[in-house]
Scaffold this motif. Sequence first.
Motif: not given
Length: 280
Positions: A61-71, A257-266
């Motif tokens: 079970i991997h925990y990854i938060p939901h991504g966010c739009f850029p501020p 910023k800390e949960r950006s889609w770029d980070k989540v994708a990585r």
Amino acid sequence: QLSRWRVIPILHTVLEHDIYKKVAREDFTTRCLWEGICEEVIVHQTRARKTLRDRGYSGRIHYIPHGCFPPNPNNKLPSYKYNMFSQHTLFQYGFGSRHKGWEIGIDIVDQLKEKYPDIMYIGMFNISDYAKEEQTRYFYSLIDQVKERELEKHVALHKGFQSTEMLTNFIKCSKIALFPYQAPNDYWASWGASGAMRLPLSLNIPIILSNFSQFKEFEGLLPICKTIEDFVKVTDKIFSNLNYENHLKMISRKICKERSWDKVARWYLECNTEKDFDAL
């Protein structure tokens, strides 16, 4: 066929029920199906892991938060200048389910209308095709509440679907985004993420949340309200304290910023061992 590929379902929500009471949601069985056929899953809250383990799931079970739009800190529309909206406007949107707590906005306005005569609560009440009759009845019961309390000048509920562009415009013109969700009973929980609140999170507007299980990820970051008194107190503080308003906006920008889609994708690509990914 799944055995040929590495399949990792993303469980947007892990529902928790007391199934012995025979009131589990219809999609409970569907979600358990994915849990049963896949050797690993991704969840959006760490608490979801315990629920899956309690149900007997033994995979990773991997925990990854939901991504966010850029501020976007500079996106306010000239609502005050052209008198389109009050400077004390609360905005809520979403499907017209009872657990979304639409009465809370009406209660807030009722208690603060003397202090803020121009206070407004605007709700975009989307009717689901799967629950059209029930949600339509609920909508008109809310309208009856507004009339009984003589709040017609302070509350506007719009029934029907609105595009993301239209919702964005309403959010930009409002002072507060409100998410007062309420669990339908005391043995029901939804350990997942709210996709709806990610939009105002990125649009430089303070957000008020309830203590609904979906919002547990924001405890200690954004205001979490348990009672109507809490909602009224936080709303009043945002209206009257510019420093507090700016603090909440700063926290929202940090989350985006800390949960950006770029980070989540990585993080998705780094799911090699069971791990918690988060930057907050």
